[in-house]
Enzyme design. Structure first.
Site, PDB file in Angstrom:
ATOM      1  N   ALA A 158      -1.891  -3.095  13.311  1.00  0.00           N
ATOM      2  CA  ALA A 158      -1.443  -1.740  12.983  1.00  0.00           C
ATOM      3  C   ALA A 158      -0.568  -1.189  14.098  1.00  0.00           C
ATOM      4  O   ALA A 158      -0.870  -1.344  15.282  1.00  0.00           O
ATOM      5  CB  ALA A 158      -2.649  -0.834  12.773  1.00  0.00           C
ATOM      6  N   ASN A 187       0.815  -1.198   0.000  1.00  0.00           N
ATOM      7  CA  ASN A 187       0.000   0.000   0.000  1.00  0.00           C
ATOM      8  C   ASN A 187       0.862   1.267   0.000  1.00  0.00           C
ATOM      9  O   ASN A 187       2.085   1.204   0.082  1.00  0.00           O
ATOM     10  CB  ASN A 187      -0.937  -0.018   1.213  1.00  0.00           C
ATOM     11  CG  ASN A 187      -2.271   0.605   0.916  1.00  0.00           C
ATOM     12  OD1 ASN A 187      -2.358   1.574   0.181  1.00  0.00           O
ATOM     13  ND2 ASN A 187      -3.313   0.055   1.495  1.00  0.00           N
ATOM     14  N   ARG A 217      10.315  -7.300  16.180  1.00  0.00           N
ATOM     15  CA  ARG A 217      11.763  -7.382  16.346  1.00  0.00           C
ATOM     16  C   ARG A 217      12.254  -8.813  16.477  1.00  0.00           C
ATOM     17  O   ARG A 217      13.458  -9.056  16.508  1.00  0.00           O
ATOM     18  CB  ARG A 217      12.224  -6.561  17.528  1.00  0.00           C
ATOM     19  CG  ARG A 217      11.650  -7.008  18.833  1.00  0.00           C
ATOM     20  CD  ARG A 217      12.101  -6.155  19.983  1.00  0.00           C
ATOM     21  NE  ARG A 217      11.666  -6.768  21.216  1.00  0.00           N
ATOM     22  CZ  ARG A 217      12.295  -6.670  22.359  1.00  0.00           C
ATOM     23  NH1 ARG A 217      13.385  -5.963  22.433  1.00  0.00           N
ATOM     24  NH2 ARG A 217      11.831  -7.265  23.434  1.00  0.00           N
ATOM     25  N   HIS A 259      23.200  -1.053  12.532  1.00  0.00           N
ATOM     26  CA  HIS A 259      24.579  -0.633  12.794  1.00  0.00           C
ATOM     27  C   HIS A 259      25.103  -1.328  14.031  1.00  0.00           C
ATOM     28  O   HIS A 259      24.356  -1.601  14.973  1.00  0.00           O
ATOM     29  CB  HIS A 259      24.646   0.884  13.048  1.00  0.00           C
ATOM     30  CG  HIS A 259      24.243   1.708  11.873  1.00  0.00           C
ATOM     31  ND1 HIS A 259      25.112   2.055  10.873  1.00  0.00           N
ATOM     32  CD2 HIS A 259      23.059   2.244  11.527  1.00  0.00           C
ATOM     33  CE1 HIS A 259      24.487   2.774   9.975  1.00  0.00           C
ATOM     34  NE2 HIS A 259      23.225   2.905  10.342  1.00  0.00           N
ATOM     35  N   ARG A 289       3.883  -9.016  20.186  1.00  0.00           N
ATOM     36  CA  ARG A 289       3.751 -10.300  20.868  1.00  0.00           C
ATOM     37  C   ARG A 289       2.565 -11.047  20.269  1.00  0.00           C
ATOM     38  O   ARG A 289       1.602 -10.434  19.820  1.00  0.00           O
ATOM     39  CB  ARG A 289       3.531 -10.099  22.363  1.00  0.00           C
ATOM     40  CG  ARG A 289       4.775  -9.632  23.094  1.00  0.00           C
ATOM     41  CD  ARG A 289       4.529  -9.516  24.584  1.00  0.00           C
ATOM     42  NE  ARG A 289       3.748  -8.326  24.928  1.00  0.00           N
ATOM     43  CZ  ARG A 289       4.245  -7.101  25.025  1.00  0.00           C
ATOM     44  NH1 ARG A 289       5.510  -6.885  24.775  1.00  0.00           N
ATOM     45  NH2 ARG A 289       3.469  -6.096  25.356  1.00  0.00           N
ATOM     46  N   ALA A 294      -1.618  -0.918   9.096  1.00  0.00           N
ATOM     47  CA  ALA A 294      -0.944   0.347   8.810  1.00  0.00           C
ATOM     48  C   ALA A 294       0.199   0.592   9.798  1.00  0.00           C
ATOM     49  O   ALA A 294       0.116   0.222  10.965  1.00  0.00           O
ATOM     50  CB  ALA A 294      -1.946   1.496   8.894  1.00  0.00           C
TER      51      ALA A 294
END
Length: 171
Positions: free
Chosen positions: A136, A63, A141, A91, A156, A118
């Site tokens: 959304a 989108n 991670r 990094h 989660r 979104a």
């Protein structure tokens, strides 16, 4: 085939060819020219930024406003909501005077059938399993197990995403 004789005819030919394509089709063509491996049945909304080397599978759509870095593989039937960000670069910690040290790249894989809401952010090195739904605003991670609903910061697993069929309703 028509033979073109002058610059004016060249401009007219280019203009009429562009008129035949929708803005999204022209944008998809530009992405392919820039090195994005985009399936013929995939849709990428204009205004999204996909870097060279991104792979987008069949029937997948991205989108408006999405940012996807190189090293990302998107499977078949994936739906990515507006303003999603998929990062593959990070990094190492640098010295005190410049904390952002050497850049490293970790690939991101989004398996078949996933759906992103979104403003989802996916960090480097993550694999999102088949059939996952990412709510959304979630920040992913860590790897996501297949067929789960993930939400929150950090994301989660909230619940399982079950397939509802007529067979399941009969039981």
């Amino acid at each position: 085939m028509k033979i073109i004789h002058c610059a004016r005819e060249v401009k007219h030919f280019i203009f009429t060819c562009r008129k035949r394509l929708s803005p999204s089709a022209r944008y998809s063509r530009r992405l392919r020219i820039r090195g994005v491996r985009l399936s013929k049945t995939a849709f990428v909304a204009p205004g999204s930024l996909l870097e060279r080397g991104v792979v987008v599978g069949d029937r997948s759509w991205v989108n408006y406003g999405a940012f996807i870095e190189r090293g990302t593989t998107i499977g078949n039937g994936v739906a990515i909501g507006p303003n999603a960000t998929i990062c593959t670069a990070t990094h190492e910690f640098g010295p005190e005077d410049a904390r952002a040290g050497h850049t490293t790249k970790l690939p991101v894989t989004i398996e078949d059938g996933c759906w992103f809401g979104a403003c989802v952010t996916v960090l480097p090195g993550v694999t999102i399993g088949r059939g996952c739904v990412i709510a959304a605003g979630a920040l992913v991670r860590q790897d996501c197990e297949p067929n789960g609903l993930y939400a929150g910061v950090p994301a989660r697993r909230v619940r399982d995403c079950l397939l509802y069929t007529s067979d399941a309703a009969d039981e």
